[in-house]
Design a protein around this motif. Structure first.
Motif, PDB file in Angstrom:
ATOM      1  N   HIS A 131      62.956  45.783  41.352  1.00  0.00           N
ATOM      2  CA  HIS A 131      62.701  44.825  39.746  1.00  0.00           C
ATOM      3  C   HIS A 131      61.576  44.059  39.972  1.00  0.00           C
ATOM      4  O   HIS A 131      60.656  43.955  38.924  1.00  0.00           O
ATOM      5  N   GLY A 132      61.572  43.155  40.888  1.00  0.00           N
ATOM      6  CA  GLY A 132      60.783  42.025  40.867  1.00  0.00           C
ATOM      7  C   GLY A 132      59.236  42.366  40.796  1.00  0.00           C
ATOM      8  O   GLY A 132      58.378  41.705  40.207  1.00  0.00           O
ATOM      9  N   SER A 133      58.826  43.775  41.316  1.00  0.00           N
ATOM     10  CA  SER A 133      57.612  44.252  41.355  1.00  0.00           C
ATOM     11  C   SER A 133      57.077  44.557  39.804  1.00  0.00           C
ATOM     12  O   SER A 133      55.900  44.868  39.853  1.00  0.00           O
ATOM     13  N   SER A 134      57.991  44.401  38.950  1.00  0.00           N
ATOM     14  CA  SER A 134      57.574  44.943  37.482  1.00  0.00           C
ATOM     15  C   SER A 134      57.450  43.738  36.890  1.00  0.00           C
ATOM     16  O   SER A 134      57.126  43.986  35.623  1.00  0.00           O
ATOM     17  N   ILE A 135      57.591  42.475  37.407  1.00  0.00           N
ATOM     18  CA  ILE A 135      57.245  41.419  36.505  1.00  0.00           C
ATOM     19  C   ILE A 135      55.878  40.712  36.657  1.00  0.00           C
ATOM     20  O   ILE A 135      55.415  40.827  37.672  1.00  0.00           O
ATOM     21  N   ALA A 136      55.274  40.359  35.673  1.00  0.00           N
ATOM     22  CA  ALA A 136      53.826  39.986  35.905  1.00  0.00           C
ATOM     23  C   ALA A 136      53.844  38.613  35.099  1.00  0.00           C
ATOM     24  O   ALA A 136      53.812  38.678  33.880  1.00  0.00           O
ATOM     25  N   HIS A 137      53.914  37.424  35.618  1.00  0.00           N
ATOM     26  CA  HIS A 137      53.611  36.068  35.139  1.00  0.00           C
ATOM     27  C   HIS A 137      52.153  35.903  34.989  1.00  0.00           C
ATOM     28  O   HIS A 137      51.411  36.158  35.880  1.00  0.00           O
ATOM     29  N   TRP A 138      51.596  35.444  33.787  1.00  0.00           N
ATOM     30  CA  TRP A 138      50.016  35.364  33.688  1.00  0.00           C
ATOM     31  C   TRP A 138      49.790  34.088  32.761  1.00  0.00           C
ATOM     32  O   TRP A 138      50.445  33.555  32.117  1.00  0.00           O
ATOM     33  N   VAL A 139      48.480  33.720  32.923  1.00  0.00           N
ATOM     34  CA  VAL A 139      47.798  32.558  32.035  1.00  0.00           C
ATOM     35  C   VAL A 139      46.425  32.968  31.937  1.00  0.00           C
ATOM     36  O   VAL A 139      45.955  33.662  32.471  1.00  0.00           O
ATOM     37  N   LYS A 140      45.973  32.762  30.722  1.00  0.00           N
ATOM     38  CA  LYS A 140      44.587  32.615  30.512  1.00  0.00           C
ATOM     39  C   LYS A 140      43.991  31.223  30.607  1.00  0.00           C
ATOM     40  O   LYS A 140      44.550  30.440  29.921  1.00  0.00           O
ATOM     41  N   LEU A 141      43.179  31.030  31.256  1.00  0.00           N
ATOM     42  CA  LEU A 141      42.500  29.525  31.777  1.00  0.00           C
ATOM     43  C   LEU A 141      40.999  29.522  31.170  1.00  0.00           C
ATOM     44  O   LEU A 141      40.323  30.486  31.247  1.00  0.00           O
ATOM     45  N   GLN A 142      40.677  28.308  30.847  1.00  0.00           N
ATOM     46  CA  GLN A 142      39.193  28.159  30.551  1.00  0.00           C
ATOM     47  C   GLN A 142      38.761  27.073  31.461  1.00  0.00           C
ATOM     48  O   GLN A 142      39.205  25.846  31.432  1.00  0.00           O
ATOM     49  N   GLU A 143      37.334  27.459  32.027  1.00  0.00           N
ATOM     50  CA  GLU A 143      36.879  26.256  33.016  1.00  0.00           C
ATOM     51  C   GLU A 143      36.208  25.191  31.788  1.00  0.00           C
ATOM     52  O   GLU A 143      35.339  25.718  31.057  1.00  0.00           O
ATOM     53  N   VAL A 144      36.468  23.878  31.956  1.00  0.00           N
ATOM     54  CA  VAL A 144      36.125  22.942  31.168  1.00  0.00           C
ATOM     55  C   VAL A 144      34.844  22.855  31.220  1.00  0.00           C
ATOM     56  O   VAL A 144      33.922  22.726  29.977  1.00  0.00           O
ATOM     57  N   SER A 145      33.975  22.689  32.324  1.00  0.00           N
ATOM     58  CA  SER A 145      32.689  22.678  32.322  1.00  0.00           C
ATOM     59  C   SER A 145      31.664  23.742  31.690  1.00  0.00           C
ATOM     60  O   SER A 145      30.555  23.558  31.140  1.00  0.00           O
ATOM     61  N   SER A 146      32.296  25.084  31.760  1.00  0.00           N
ATOM     62  CA  SER A 146      31.363  25.975  31.217  1.00  0.00           C
ATOM     63  C   SER A 146      31.868  26.757  29.808  1.00  0.00           C
ATOM     64  O   SER A 146      31.192  27.207  29.382  1.00  0.00           O
ATOM     65  N   GLY A 147      33.165  26.340  29.683  1.00  0.00           N
ATOM     66  CA  GLY A 147      33.748  27.069  28.580  1.00  0.00           C
ATOM     67  C   GLY A 147      34.154  28.568  28.855  1.00  0.00           C
ATOM     68  O   GLY A 147      34.820  29.307  27.803  1.00  0.00           O
ATOM     69  N   LYS A 148      33.977  29.072  30.343  1.00  0.00           N
ATOM     70  CA  LYS A 148      34.217  30.450  30.479  1.00  0.00           C
ATOM     71  C   LYS A 148      35.898  30.725  30.680  1.00  0.00           C
ATOM     72  O   LYS A 148      36.356  29.610  31.204  1.00  0.00           O
ATOM     73  N   ARG A 169      52.840  49.352  45.243  1.00  0.00           N
ATOM     74  CA  ARG A 169      51.887  48.355  45.138  1.00  0.00           C
ATOM     75  C   ARG A 169      50.791  48.821  44.252  1.00  0.00           C
ATOM     76  O   ARG A 169      50.251  48.116  43.242  1.00  0.00           O
ATOM     77  N   PHE A 170      50.470  50.046  44.451  1.00  0.00           N
ATOM     78  CA  PHE A 170      49.450  50.894  43.659  1.00  0.00           C
ATOM     79  C   PHE A 170      49.662  50.984  42.477  1.00  0.00           C
ATOM     80  O   PHE A 170      48.821  50.641  41.379  1.00  0.00           O
ATOM     81  N   HIS A 171      50.814  51.321  41.970  1.00  0.00           N
ATOM     82  CA  HIS A 171      51.257  51.484  40.697  1.00  0.00           C
ATOM     83  C   HIS A 171      51.130  50.039  39.724  1.00  0.00           C
ATOM     84  O   HIS A 171      51.097  49.912  38.879  1.00  0.00           O
ATOM     85  N   CYS A 172      51.333  48.956  40.559  1.00  0.00           N
ATOM     86  CA  CYS A 172      51.485  47.462  40.000  1.00  0.00           C
ATOM     87  C   CYS A 172      50.236  47.214  39.547  1.00  0.00           C
ATOM     88  O   CYS A 172      50.031  46.795  38.463  1.00  0.00           O
ATOM     89  N   MET A 173      49.150  47.517  40.609  1.00  0.00           N
ATOM     90  CA  MET A 173      47.676  46.928  40.299  1.00  0.00           C
ATOM     91  C   MET A 173      47.247  47.892  39.170  1.00  0.00           C
ATOM     92  O   MET A 173      46.439  47.574  38.339  1.00  0.00           O
TER      93      MET A 173
END
Length: 208
Positions: A131-148, A169-173
């Motif tokens: 089960h654990g391999s089906s979990i994806a924890h994520w964040v979208k971050l912005q670099e302060v200096s460039s705004g990217k 692992r292949f299926h996860c990626m």
């Protein structure tokens, strides 16, 4: 214990948040990922806490991801260790083995968005023990200096060299790759209102 269980990909911000990521700018960052092993009978947490704290701070990486830390006091202790130097995105996992913490350097990055996917693999042949391999924890971050912007995915990949684990692992990626949506958001003022218009790129080029 180290685990290759974090994925970093480029992502577009809106024009108001730094514009497109395809202008030739090369962002450099360091990412560390730790499976801290939630099995008290094998590796009690209390004797390991200070060593993990020293190791994490000695590396000074920009982004840190943790797996198998979803129980008290481990989760609370890790956040206490890192709070002075890192911003932290935490989610209480379904089980103590799932990914639960993503941390990034204060002042260097800011969080645009974040979340938790409970069905990365969808309906597959995988049983609950994986089960654990089906979990994806994520964040979208912005670099302060460039705004990217960029996305960080924290997943708990199943170890092992046997064919079944490699397939998992292949299926996860494979499941993560289509989840990356590359777009530019334009803020258009018209008639007293502000409209958000998304122009998609990559495989979705042509969609608006």
């Amino acid at each position: 214990i180290f685990a290759v269980a974090a994925l970093c990909v480029a992502s577009s911000c809106s024009k108001g948040q730094g514009g497109d990521v395809t202008d030739g700018y090369v962002m450099k960052l360091s990412v560390a990922t730790y499976n801290v092993l939630h099995v008290e009978s094998k590796a009690p947490w209390a004797p390991r806490k200070d060593a993990i704290n020293n190791m994490v701070h000695s590396l000074g990486t920009d982004v840190i991801c943790f797996q198998e830390c979803g129980y008290v006091p481990m989760m609370d202790d890790l956040q206490e260790m890192l709070k002075d130097e890192y911003e932290i995105h935490s989610t209480m996992p379904i089980t103590e083995f799932d990914p639960a913490l993503i941390c990034w350097k204060k002042g260097k990055y800011s969080k645009v968005d974040g979340g938790y996917s409970y069905s990365l693999l969808g309906d597959t042949e995988y049983k609950y023990s994986e089960h654990g391999s089906s979990i994806a924890h994520w964040v979208k971050l912005q670099e302060v200096s460039s705004g990217k912007c960029f996305l960080i995915y924290d997943i708990h990949l199943k170890a092992g060299s046997e064919a079944a684990s490699q397939k998992l692992r292949f299926h996860c990626m494979q499941a993560l790759c289509p989840a990356v949506i590359d777009k530019t958001r334009y803020l258009v003022d018209y008639g007293g209102h502000t409209f958000e218009v998304d122009e998609f790129h990559g495989d979705n080029a042509g969609l608006t």
